[in-house]
Design a protein around this motif. Structure first.
Motif, short mmCIF file in Angstrom:
data_model
loop_
_atom_site.label_atom_id
_atom_site.label_comp_id
_atom_site.label_asym_id
_atom_site.label_seq_id
_atom_site.Cartn_x
_atom_site.Cartn_y
_atom_site.Cartn_z
N ARG A 324 41.04 34.84 41.41
CA ARG A 324 39.77 35.48 41.00
C ARG A 324 39.97 36.46 39.84
N VAL A 326 42.42 38.89 39.42
CA VAL A 326 42.88 40.26 39.71
C VAL A 326 44.34 40.24 40.16
N ALA A 348 34.97 48.35 35.73
CA ALA A 348 34.72 46.90 35.86
C ALA A 348 35.85 46.24 36.65
N GLU A 349 37.09 46.64 36.37
CA GLU A 349 38.24 46.04 37.07
C GLU A 349 38.21 46.38 38.56
N GLU A 351 35.62 47.12 40.36
CA GLU A 351 34.52 46.40 41.02
C GLU A 351 34.90 44.93 41.22
N LYS A 352 35.57 44.37 40.21
CA LYS A 352 36.01 42.96 40.31
C LYS A 352 36.96 42.80 41.50
N ALA A 356 36.21 40.68 44.92
CA ALA A 356 37.11 39.56 45.25
C ALA A 356 37.72 39.76 46.64
#
Ligand SMILES: Cc1ncc(COP(=O)(O)O)c(C=O)c1O
Length: 362
Positions: A324, A326, A348-349, A351-352, A356
């Motif tokens: 995904r 990360v 953003a990272e 939240e990603k 995931a």
């Protein structure tokens, strides 16, 4: 014919380096506790300017950086050790202090490089388990000090578990350590710690404990990991002299020295990064709380997550996150199964990552 290596080569564990640096910029790089902030343009300029003079060796006295650190922390220049990353100072400390028959004491899990010191020197590693909250158990460590103890490593905040012990407790521990035993307080992440407060505070301990070494780095809050600059503030000049004896003379390149000096002059930027990282860390912990996973009390720029026992196993989660986009660090590679170490990245990272992980945990 196979090469014949020294006996110690068979003992030395490989450092668990992060993979994924070749996967492109779309990946959220949350596996190596780096800074998500690039160096300031003036820092980049300082480094690139000196490259024009690269035909000369770097200043072997490292005078500008030594002076900048001495001015900032009020420590005499001869009580500052510098290195090609703080790892360089750590490994040199092992070489200077340890030998067969000696003991090195540290908690576990802690920084992955610590086991190297005993393996490389033939000294005995005495590992003390962290407490139930993944913090150093300083009483248990003090109980393990013997006549053979030469070096004690305290990782504060601790990598990989992100927890910190207060400086009062560290001071009380130091009172229990014989003065001929070197104590390295590895403070790679101290700037991010609310519990430890101002990074000047531990410097005060050096006044009372000549056997203390505060190990720090420009790789984290200063965002210079690729340039490799570490430093140690020491209770006496003995430590810098000894670590310099076991190393090559030019251990810190000119670009790295110039960048570090410039970066040190921008404490407003350091403060801005700390505030931003601490806010992002709180948001990340809240997101993890919503997923009902256990998170250690973080005082660093990363968090330590225990995966639920009834969910997917750690390798499946790490691989699922990678698929995904990360990258995180598997607890298994750091000394603890069923956990993840996750660097605080950009909003953003983070939240990603949380989205995931939520998907994977169902
Ligand atoms: C606790 C700790 N100490 C030391 C280091 C070494 O950092 P560097 O060699 O980049 O200064 C690290 C790197 O991750 C770390 O986590």
């Amino acid at each position: 014919m196979a090469l014949e290596f020294s006996e110690r080569i068979r003992r030395i564990p490989s450092y668990p380096v992060a993979s994924g640096y070749d996967l492109g910029t779309e990946m959220a790089m949350l596996a190596s506790n780096e800074s998500c902030f690039a160096p300031l343009p003036v820092v980049v300029e300082a480094a690139t300017t000196v490259i024009a003079g690269a035909n000369r060796y770097p200043d072997p006295g490292y005078s500008a950086l030594r002076k900048a650190l001495s001015d900032r922390y009020g420590i005499a220049k001869d009580r500052i050790a510098l290195g090609n990353g703080s790892c360089d100072i750590l490994l040199s400390a092992g070489e200077a202090l340890l030998e067969p028959g000696a003991e090195v004491l540290y908690s576990w899990p802690a920084f992955s490089e610590y086991p190297h010191l005993a393996a490389a020197s033939g000294a005995r590693a005495v590992e003390v388990q962290l407490d139930a909250e993944e913090r150093h158990d300083l009483d248990a460590m003090a109980a393990e000090i013997t006549v053979a103890t030469r070096l004690i490593l305290i990782c504060n905040p601790n990598n990989p578990t992100s927890t910190a012990v207060g400086l009062d407790a560290v001071g009380a521990f130091l009172e229990r350590v014989p003065r001929h035993v070197c104590v390295v307080l590895d403070e790679a992440y101290c700037e991010f710690s609310l519990a430890l407060g101002d990074p000047y505070t531990s410097v005060e301990l050096l006044r009372s404990f000549p056997n203390l070494v505060l190990l720090r780095t420009f790789s984290k809050v200063y965002g210079l990991a690729a340039l490799r600059v570490g430093y140690a503030l020491c209770g006496s000049p003995e430590f810098p002299v000894a670590v310099n004896l076991v190393r090559q003379p030019f251990y810190l390149n000119a670009a790295a020295q110039a960048a570090a000096v410039e970066a040190l002059g921008h404490q407003d930027e350091v403060e801005r990064r700390v505030v931003s990282t601490v806010a992002a860390r709180s948001a990340l912990v809240e997101a993890l709380d919503r997923l009902q996973v256990w998170v250690a009390a973080s005082d660093a720029n990363f968090v330590w997550v225990r995966l639920p026992a009834d969910g997917p196993e750690e390798p499946e989660v790490v691989e699922g996150l990678r698929e995904r986009g990360v990258l995180v660090r598997a607890g298994r590679s750091l000394g603890r199964d069923g956990a993840l170490r996750v660097t605080v990245g950009t909003e953003a990272e983070n939240e990603k990552f949380a989205a995931a992980l939520g998907e994977l945990l169902g």
